[in-house]
Design an enzyme around this catalytic site. Structure first.
Site, PDB file in Angstrom:
ATOM      1  N   GLY A 112      21.814  43.563   8.153  1.00 38.96           N
ATOM      2  CA  GLY A 112      21.685  42.514   6.869  1.00 38.96           C
ATOM      3  C   GLY A 112      20.899  42.929   5.985  1.00 38.96           C
ATOM      4  O   GLY A 112      20.656  42.081   5.073  1.00 38.96           O
ATOM      5  N   SER A 113      20.921  44.150   5.667  1.00 36.60           N
ATOM      6  CA  SER A 113      20.183  44.644   4.511  1.00 36.60           C
ATOM      7  C   SER A 113      20.754  44.669   3.152  1.00 36.60           C
ATOM      8  O   SER A 113      20.230  44.205   2.301  1.00 36.60           O
ATOM      9  CB  SER A 113      19.931  46.154   4.665  1.00 36.60           C
ATOM     10  OG  SER A 113      20.884  47.047   4.597  1.00 36.60           O
TER      11      SER A 113
ATOM     12  N   MET B  53      31.691  43.563  10.522  1.00 39.09           N
ATOM     13  CA  MET B  53      32.420  44.783  11.212  1.00 39.09           C
ATOM     14  C   MET B  53      33.737  44.380  11.801  1.00 39.09           C
ATOM     15  O   MET B  53      34.217  45.096  12.647  1.00 39.09           O
ATOM     16  CB  MET B  53      31.506  45.459  12.174  1.00 39.09           C
ATOM     17  CG  MET B  53      30.137  45.605  11.505  1.00 39.09           C
ATOM     18  SD  MET B  53      30.444  46.882   9.935  1.00 39.09           S
ATOM     19  CE  MET B  53      30.399  48.390  10.593  1.00 39.09           C
ATOM     20  N   ARG B  54      34.391  43.172  11.325  1.00 43.13           N
ATOM     21  CA  ARG B  54      35.577  43.154  11.845  1.00 43.13           C
ATOM     22  C   ARG B  54      36.725  42.784  10.550  1.00 43.13           C
ATOM     23  O   ARG B  54      36.422  42.541   9.599  1.00 43.13           O
ATOM     24  CB  ARG B  54      35.630  41.543  12.353  1.00 43.13           C
ATOM     25  CG  ARG B  54      34.917  41.630  13.532  1.00 43.13           C
ATOM     26  CD  ARG B  54      34.934  40.270  14.491  1.00 43.13           C
ATOM     27  NE  ARG B  54      33.819  40.492  15.391  1.00 43.13           N
ATOM     28  CZ  ARG B  54      34.262  41.081  16.472  1.00 43.13           C
ATOM     29  NH1 ARG B  54      35.324  41.925  16.686  1.00 43.13           N
ATOM     30  NH2 ARG B  54      33.076  41.339  17.246  1.00 43.13           N
TER      31      ARG B  54
ATOM     32  N   ASN C 273      34.096  42.989  -0.352  1.00 39.88           N
ATOM     33  CA  ASN C 273      33.315  43.559   0.718  1.00 39.88           C
ATOM     34  C   ASN C 273      32.984  44.721   0.183  1.00 39.88           C
ATOM     35  O   ASN C 273      33.174  45.317  -1.061  1.00 39.88           O
ATOM     36  CB  ASN C 273      34.594  43.910   1.586  1.00 39.88           C
ATOM     37  CG  ASN C 273      34.278  45.127   2.903  1.00 39.88           C
ATOM     38  OD1 ASN C 273      33.244  44.732   3.499  1.00 39.88           O
ATOM     39  ND2 ASN C 273      34.992  46.097   2.846  1.00 39.88           N
TER      40      ASN C 273
ATOM     41  N   HIS D 227      31.924  48.791   1.106  1.00 36.24           N
ATOM     42  CA  HIS D 227      32.123  49.546   2.329  1.00 36.24           C
ATOM     43  C   HIS D 227      31.367  51.244   1.726  1.00 36.24           C
ATOM     44  O   HIS D 227      31.450  51.353   0.786  1.00 36.24           O
ATOM     45  CB  HIS D 227      33.789  49.929   2.006  1.00 36.24           C
ATOM     46  CG  HIS D 227      34.409  51.092   2.951  1.00 36.24           C
ATOM     47  ND1 HIS D 227      34.421  50.685   4.351  1.00 36.24           N
ATOM     48  CD2 HIS D 227      34.792  52.289   2.932  1.00 36.24           C
ATOM     49  CE1 HIS D 227      34.627  51.914   4.929  1.00 36.24           C
ATOM     50  NE2 HIS D 227      35.018  52.777   4.043  1.00 36.24           N
TER      51      HIS D 227
ATOM     52  N   GLU E  67      24.436  50.972  -2.177  1.00 37.36           N
ATOM     53  CA  GLU E  67      24.924  49.781  -1.813  1.00 37.36           C
ATOM     54  C   GLU E  67      24.054  48.514  -2.140  1.00 37.36           C
ATOM     55  O   GLU E  67      24.568  47.716  -2.772  1.00 37.36           O
ATOM     56  CB  GLU E  67      24.986  49.628  -0.374  1.00 37.36           C
ATOM     57  CG  GLU E  67      26.039  50.578   0.290  1.00 37.36           C
ATOM     58  CD  GLU E  67      26.322  50.323   1.818  1.00 37.36           C
ATOM     59  OE1 GLU E  67      26.375  49.329   2.227  1.00 37.36           O
ATOM     60  OE2 GLU E  67      26.315  51.490   2.629  1.00 37.36           O
TER      61      GLU E  67
HETATM   62  C1  GAR Z   1      26.594  49.130   5.375  1.00 36.37           C
HETATM   63  O1  GAR Z   1      26.509  50.186   5.173  1.00 36.37           O
HETATM   64  C2  GAR Z   1      28.132  48.312   4.950  1.00 36.37           C
HETATM   65  O2  GAR Z   1      28.492  49.394   4.077  1.00 36.37           O
HETATM   66  C3  GAR Z   1      28.786  48.894   6.322  1.00 36.37           C
HETATM   67  O3  GAR Z   1      27.896  48.657   7.439  1.00 36.37           O
HETATM   68  C4  GAR Z   1      26.535  48.829   6.747  1.00 36.37           C
HETATM   69  C5  GAR Z   1      25.866  47.195   6.948  1.00 36.37           C
HETATM   70  O4  GAR Z   1      24.495  47.335   6.843  1.00 36.37           O
HETATM   71  N1  GAR Z   1      29.943  48.322   6.370  1.00 36.37           N
HETATM   72  C6  GAR Z   1      31.169  48.470   6.811  1.00 36.37           C
HETATM   73  O5  GAR Z   1      30.954  49.740   7.381  1.00 36.37           O
HETATM   74  C7  GAR Z   1      32.215  47.834   6.786  1.00 36.37           C
HETATM   75  N2  GAR Z   1      33.407  48.331   7.369  1.00 36.37           N
HETATM   76  P1  GAR Z   1      23.594  46.203   6.714  1.00 36.37           P
HETATM   77  O6  GAR Z   1      23.969  45.206   7.785  1.00 36.37           O
HETATM   78  O7  GAR Z   1      22.362  46.493   6.636  1.00 36.37           O
HETATM   79  O8  GAR Z   1      23.903  45.595   5.265  1.00 36.37           O
END
Ligand code: GAR
Length: 203
Positions: free
Chosen positions: A12-13, A90-91, A107, A109, A174
Site C-alpha cells: 500500500g505504499s 494484483m488481480r 491503474n 503499473h 510511482e
Molecule cells: C507497485 O510497484 C505497483 O506498481 C505494482 O505493485 C506494487 C505495489 O506496491 N503493481 C502491479 O504490479 C500491478 N500489476 P504498493 O503496494 O507499495 O503500492
C-alpha cells in the site's frame, strides 16, 4: 470535491502516497474507502491509521472469480466514488466491473507499457535487458494493462540491478506519478479521445 477509493492487495505504499498528497492539499478529493482482496494487506493498517473505511473482500473465501467480483462490485458501489485507483491490486479486473465504472478506474503499473504487462514487470525488464524501464498510470479497460495512458516516467536500469533494486527505483517515480494523475482527474483535466488521454490546461 471528488470522492476516490482504492483497491490494494499488499503493502500500500502507492495508496499512502496519494492519501499523503490529499492531506497536503495537492489532490482535491476525499477518500471513501480502501478495498482489499487480502485481509493481511499492510494497506489495511494504513487505512485504519488514516481513518479510512476498509472493505475486505477476501478472494480466498470465494468459490469462483464471479462470486468474488459480485461482492467486489458491491463494495465498490458502497464506496460511492468518482474514481477507483488500483494501487498494487494484483488481480485482473473483470469486464463487468470495468463496464460498471467506465473511465473511472485507473491503474499503476511498474513498467513502460505496452512493454512488460502482467506480474513481475521489473523482473521481465531485467530479464529482457532493457536499459530504461519505468512506470505507467493508465485508465483500465477490459484488457490487462492496456487502457489509455495518463502519465509515464522513465527510470534507468543500472548494471547489476536485480528485481528489487529496480523496483525500488521505479517506486520513487510511482509515488510521484500516481498522485499527479489523481490530481489531474479530480481537477477534471483528463479527457480520453480515441485511446489518447488529453490534458486540459489548468483554468
Ligand atoms: C507497485 O510497484 C505497483 O506498481 C505494482 O505493485 C506494487 C505495489 O506496491 N503493481 C502491479 O504490479 C500491478 N500489476 P504498493 O503496494 O507499495 O503500492
Amino acid at each position: 470535491m471528488k470522492r476516490i477509493a482504492f483497491l490494494a492487495s499488499g503493502r500500500g505504499s502507492n495508496f499512502q502516497a496519494v492519501i499523503d498528497s490529499m492531506v497536503r492539499g495537492e489532490v482535491p478529493a476525499e477518500c471513501s474507502g480502501l478495498i482489499t482482496d487480502n485481509p493481511r494487506a499492510y494497506a489495511v493498517n494504513r487505512a485504519e491509521k488514516a481513518g479510512i473505511p476498509v472493505y475486505i473482500v477476501d478472494y480466498s473465501a470465494y468459490p469462483s472469480k464471479d462470486a468474488y467480483e459480485a461482492d467486489l462490485l458491491a463494495a465498490m458501489t458502497k464506496c460511492d466514488a468518482d474514481l477507483f485507483i488500483l494501487a498494487g491490486y494484483m488481480r485482473i479486473v473483470g469486464a463487468g466491473i470495468v463496464q460498471a465504472f467506465p473511465g473511472r478506474i485507473i491503474n499503476i503499473h511498474p513498467a513502460l507499457l505496452p512493454s512488460f504487462p502482467g506480474l513481475h514487470a521489473q523482473r521481465q525488464a531485467i530479464d529482457y535487458g532493457v536499459k530504461v524501464s519505468g512506470c505507467t498510470v493508465h485508465f483500465v479497460d477490459e484488457h490487462m494493462d492496456n487502457g489509455p495512458i495518463i502519465i509515464q516516467a522513465a527510470v534507468p536500469v543500472i548494471e547489476g540491478d536485480d528485481e528489487e533494486t529496480l523496483a525500488e527505483r521505479i517506486l520513487v517515480q510511482e509515488h510521484r506519478c500516481l498522485p499527479e494523475a489523481v490530481r489531474l482527474f479530480c481537477q477534471g483535466r483528463l479527457q480520453i479521445v480515441d485511446r489518447r488521454v488529453q490534458r486540459r490546461p489548468d483554468r
